[in-house]
Motif scaffolding. Structure first.
Motif, short mmCIF file in Angstrom:
data_model
loop_
_atom_site.label_atom_id
_atom_site.label_comp_id
_atom_site.label_asym_id
_atom_site.label_seq_id
_atom_site.Cartn_x
_atom_site.Cartn_y
_atom_site.Cartn_z
N ASP A 176 -14.81 4.47 -6.95
CA ASP A 176 -13.84 4.42 -5.62
C ASP A 176 -12.84 3.68 -5.02
OD1 ASP A 176 -12.57 6.19 -3.45
OD2 ASP A 176 -14.59 6.76 -1.57
N ASP A 177 -11.44 4.81 -4.22
CA ASP A 177 -10.53 3.55 -4.21
C ASP A 177 -10.70 2.26 -3.06
OD1 ASP A 177 -10.71 5.23 -2.63
OD2 ASP A 177 -8.56 6.29 -2.89
N ALA A 178 -9.95 1.31 -2.68
CA ALA A 178 -10.18 0.26 -1.67
C ALA A 178 -8.88 -0.08 -1.41
CB ALA A 178 -11.32 -0.77 -2.73
N CYS A 179 -9.21 -0.74 -0.48
CA CYS A 179 -7.83 -1.63 -0.09
C CYS A 179 -8.89 -3.15 0.82
CB CYS A 179 -7.04 -0.75 1.21
SG CYS A 179 -6.08 0.35 1.08
N VAL A 180 -7.66 -4.04 0.62
CA VAL A 180 -7.87 -5.16 1.24
C VAL A 180 -6.48 -6.40 2.16
CG1 VAL A 180 -6.70 -6.83 -0.44
CG2 VAL A 180 -8.72 -8.09 0.93
N LEU A 181 -6.66 -6.29 3.28
CA LEU A 181 -5.28 -6.67 3.95
C LEU A 181 -5.97 -8.21 4.36
CD1 LEU A 181 -3.13 -6.46 5.32
CD2 LEU A 181 -4.62 -5.28 7.74
N ASP A 216 -8.37 5.77 1.95
CA ASP A 216 -8.13 4.70 2.60
C ASP A 216 -6.81 4.49 3.00
OD1 ASP A 216 -11.18 4.41 1.52
OD2 ASP A 216 -10.48 2.89 -0.16
N TRP A 217 -6.64 3.16 3.76
CA TRP A 217 -5.77 2.97 4.44
C TRP A 217 -5.81 1.40 4.49
CZ3 TRP A 217 -8.44 5.84 7.91
CH2 TRP A 217 -9.45 4.72 8.81
N PHE A 218 -4.15 0.91 5.05
CA PHE A 218 -4.60 -0.98 5.98
C PHE A 218 -3.08 -0.10 6.43
CE2 PHE A 218 -2.30 -1.23 1.03
CZ PHE A 218 -1.26 -2.16 1.69
N ASP A 219 -3.03 -1.33 7.19
CA ASP A 219 -1.67 -1.23 7.95
C ASP A 219 -1.62 -2.74 9.00
OD1 ASP A 219 1.24 -0.08 8.87
OD2 ASP A 219 0.41 1.08 10.50
N ALA A 220 -0.31 -2.90 9.48
CA ALA A 220 0.02 -4.65 9.91
C ALA A 220 1.47 -3.71 10.29
CB ALA A 220 -0.35 -5.29 9.16
N MET A 221 1.01 -3.68 11.90
CA MET A 221 2.62 -3.49 12.57
C MET A 221 2.60 -4.01 13.78
SD MET A 221 3.92 0.34 13.93
CE MET A 221 2.28 0.41 14.80
N GLU A 222 3.81 -4.45 13.99
CA GLU A 222 4.29 -5.94 15.47
C GLU A 222 4.70 -4.36 16.56
OE1 GLU A 222 7.21 -8.92 17.01
OE2 GLU A 222 7.45 -8.26 15.09
N LEU A 223 3.65 -4.90 17.53
CA LEU A 223 3.48 -4.01 18.31
C LEU A 223 4.86 -4.86 19.91
CD1 LEU A 223 0.29 -3.92 18.67
CD2 LEU A 223 1.81 -2.21 18.46
N PRO A 224 4.80 -3.65 20.81
CA PRO A 224 5.98 -4.53 21.86
C PRO A 224 4.85 -5.34 22.38
CG PRO A 224 5.81 -2.33 21.61
CD PRO A 224 4.81 -2.15 21.12
N GLY A 225 6.40 -6.37 23.06
CA GLY A 225 5.47 -8.05 23.18
C GLY A 225 4.86 -9.04 22.74
N GLY A 226 5.56 -8.85 21.10
CA GLY A 226 5.03 -10.20 20.12
C GLY A 226 3.53 -9.76 19.92
N GLN A 227 2.77 -8.44 19.89
CA GLN A 227 1.38 -8.77 19.96
C GLN A 227 1.34 -7.45 18.48
OE1 GLN A 227 -0.90 -6.90 22.66
NE2 GLN A 227 -1.25 -8.64 23.18
N THR A 228 0.63 -7.84 17.49
CA THR A 228 -0.03 -7.22 16.23
C THR A 228 -0.99 -6.39 15.73
OG1 THR A 228 1.17 -9.31 15.30
CG2 THR A 228 0.36 -8.09 13.95
N LEU A 229 -1.02 -5.47 15.32
CA LEU A 229 -2.22 -4.16 15.30
C LEU A 229 -2.17 -4.86 14.01
CD1 LEU A 229 -3.16 -1.15 15.17
CD2 LEU A 229 -1.10 -0.97 13.89
N LEU A 230 -3.83 -4.43 13.29
CA LEU A 230 -3.95 -5.01 11.64
C LEU A 230 -5.27 -3.85 11.91
CD1 LEU A 230 -5.07 -8.79 11.65
CD2 LEU A 230 -2.56 -7.48 10.66
N THR A 231 -5.08 -2.77 10.60
CA THR A 231 -6.59 -2.05 10.67
C THR A 231 -6.32 -1.29 9.21
OG1 THR A 231 -6.70 0.37 11.18
CG2 THR A 231 -4.66 0.11 11.01
N VAL A 232 -7.70 -1.48 9.08
CA VAL A 232 -8.20 -0.76 7.41
C VAL A 232 -9.55 0.33 7.69
CG1 VAL A 232 -7.83 -2.93 6.52
CG2 VAL A 232 -10.40 -2.90 6.89
N GLY A 233 -9.51 1.18 6.83
CA GLY A 233 -10.46 2.49 7.30
C GLY A 233 -9.86 3.23 5.94
N GLY A 234 -11.21 4.01 6.18
CA GLY A 234 -10.71 5.40 4.99
C GLY A 234 -12.39 5.61 5.36
N LEU A 235 -12.01 7.63 4.17
CA LEU A 235 -12.25 8.27 4.94
C LEU A 235 -13.35 8.80 3.35
CD1 LEU A 235 -9.13 10.72 6.64
CD2 LEU A 235 -11.18 9.97 8.09
N THR A 236 -13.71 10.18 3.43
CA THR A 236 -14.53 10.81 2.17
C THR A 236 -13.38 11.61 2.48
OG1 THR A 236 -15.56 11.91 4.19
CG2 THR A 236 -16.94 10.39 4.08
#
Length: 495
Positions: free
Chosen positions: A484-489, A306-326
């Motif tokens: 199982d493990d978990a992530c929250v953003l 499982d993952w979570f991520d937040a990252m500032e992108l060029p131009g001031g936009q923001t990436l938000l993502t969560v996900g998980g693998l078996t």
């Protein structure tokens, strides 16, 4: 009547712990009684010199060895270690009454219960004054030797041992003859049929009036199966220890890899990080206030993908993502690291969520470590307060506004790695100041629905930051026994 299934179960599963403990207690009591009888028999034999009492003592010694064997097997059973039923039966196949058929001074042969195959125990006496040797029938069977061929003298006995075991027998006999010490040791013999067996020999010297050794008696017991059981138990323990060491090592590597890949920030974070009034920067009021957390499984040993991520992108936009693998362990975390690195790289290059998901699916499908994954990927533009997002078989983000919450309608998208060349749609959602967006992986809630999360809407409305919203989520779900493990953003739109 027990069912056929119960008859096939391992003894460690079928036996109740209380019954095993009771048997262990009874065995210990029996062993204590045998010790008392052994002391009395030894004293009587020493006082009288009657050879029949020596055989009685041999019987008691053999019974004590059987009690020790039984106690050892019961201990293995209670510990849940494998116990070879055949070995247990083999060790008990020759009861104590089968020790001798012809005891010195006995009027009639003792009754014997026939054991299948070779005897498990036999007796012998070597008279050094008359050069006479007396073997019981069971000892001939143990050695695989015909009685008409005669009993082996102490000089002939070493020829039936492997060369590397002869020093053990020589030392035992020497100690008995020269120093008058009791005989107690093990060595291997090569039976008449060529089979190699392990024998335990126990006996004592018989002294004459001058204190010299006149004869030696001994009880020999086949302990091959017992030693094999002990070796297997030892190997099982060693294997279990190795497996535990490997599991701990893999767990440590998985944790280190996960910590190296997931965002290093903890607590609240604001994106974009441009100072207000900077030329070309969006108004700070539209910035995202972010908070995230990783929740391990109940055992804390199943580190997943499982993952979570937040990252500032060029131009001031923001990436938000969560996900998980078996899967779990290093394999899952290393694949997660690969996907998360790909997400970041493609997002920085300007890829929108829908096409980005397609590339992730292709990457996972072509991976050397096949797995399935689910994910949500969002691209937030603070200038227009627009959330552009796509999903791959993942719970949709939850939008909380004015004290109520609802799941966003998901655009079409299948699990990552499930279908080659799958297409992923994307959707846009306009956000308002004060809105709270919750992204999470499937392990967060025990229910398939998000009802409990949506029930936190009043608390989110009263919260002043994303960190306060996250605290409410952890108070509600942090103490759950999750498999199982978990992530929250959590992202809160600035007002």
């Amino acid at each position: 009547m027990p069912s056929p299934q119960s008859a096939d179960r391992p003894a460690a599963e079928a036996a109740e712990p209380g019954a095993v403990d009771a048997l262990i207690t009874q065995t210990r009591r029996l062993r204590g009684g045998l010790d008392a009888v052994r002391r009395e028999t030894a004293a009587d034999a020493e006082r009288s010199g009657d050879p029949r009492l020596r055989w009685q003592r041999a019987l008691v010694e053999l019974a004590a060895q059987h009690a020790d064997t039984l106690g050892e097997h019961l201990g293995q059973l209670r510990a849940g270690l494998p116990v070879d039923d055949a070995a247990v039966l083999a060790q008990g196949a020759a009861p104590v009454a089968t020790l001798t058929a012809e005891r010195p001074g006995a009027a009639e042969p003792a009754a014997r219960a026939e054991a299948p195959g070779a005897a498990r125990a036999g007796s012998a006496e070597w008279n050094f004054l008359t050069d006479e040797v007396s073997w019981s029938e069971e000892l001939f069977e143990l050695f695989g030797r015909r009685p008409e061929d005669g009993a082996l003298t102490l000089d002939e006995l070493p020829s039936w041992l492997p060369e590397e075991d002869t020093p053990v027998l020589t030392a035992m006999v020497t100690d008995c003859l020269v120093d008058g010490k009791p005989v107690d040791g093990e060595f291997r013999i090569v039976r008449g049929d060529g089979e190699l067996r392990t024998v335990h020999m126990m006996g004592e010297p018989v002294l004459d009036a001058d204190g010299c050794t006149a004869s030696m008696w001994a009880v020999l017991r086949d302990v091959s199966e017992l030693r094999r059981c002990r070796r297997e138990v030892r190997e099982t323990r060693e294997s279990a220890g190795l497996q535990q060491h490997l599991a701990r090592t893999e767990h440590r590597l998985a944790v280190e890899l996960q910590e190296a890949v997931l965002p290093p920030w903890r607590g609240s974070l604001r994106f974009p990080q441009h100072a207000a009034g900077t030329p070309g920067a969006p108004h700070d009021g539209a910035a995202l206030d972010l908070a995230a957390h990783y929740l391990p499984s109940a055992t804390s040993t199943l580190i997943g993908g499982d993952w979570f991520d937040a990252m500032e992108l060029p131009g001031g936009q923001t990436l938000l993502t969560v996900g998980g693998l078996t899967g779990h362990g290093v394999t899952a975390t290393s694949t997660m690291a690969m996907l998360l690195g790909a997400i970041r790289g493609m997002a920085v290059s300007g890829s929108e969520p829908g096409p980005l998901m397609g590339w992730l699916n292709h990457l996972l499908d072509a991976s050397a470590q096949p797995a399935l994954g689910s994910a949500v990927c969002c691209r937030y533009d603070p200038g227009t307060r627009t959330l552009l997002w796509a999903q791959a078989g993942h719970p949709a983000p939850l939008l909380f506004r004015d004290g109520t919450g609802q799941a966003l309608r998901p655009p079409r998208g299948v699990l990552l790695g499930a279908v080659s060349d799958a297409a992923y749609e994307q959707d846009a959602q306009t956000l308002l100041p004060g809105d709270v967006l919750v992204l999470h992986t499937e392990g967060l809630t025990a229910l398939p629905s998000d009802a409990r999360l949506l029930g936190l809407a009043p608390r989110f409305a009263a919260a002043g930051s994303a960190q306060e919203c996250l605290r409410a989520v952890l108070e509600e779900f942090g103490g759950m026994e999750r498999e199982d493990d978990a992530c929250v953003l959590i992202a809160r739109i600035g007002s």
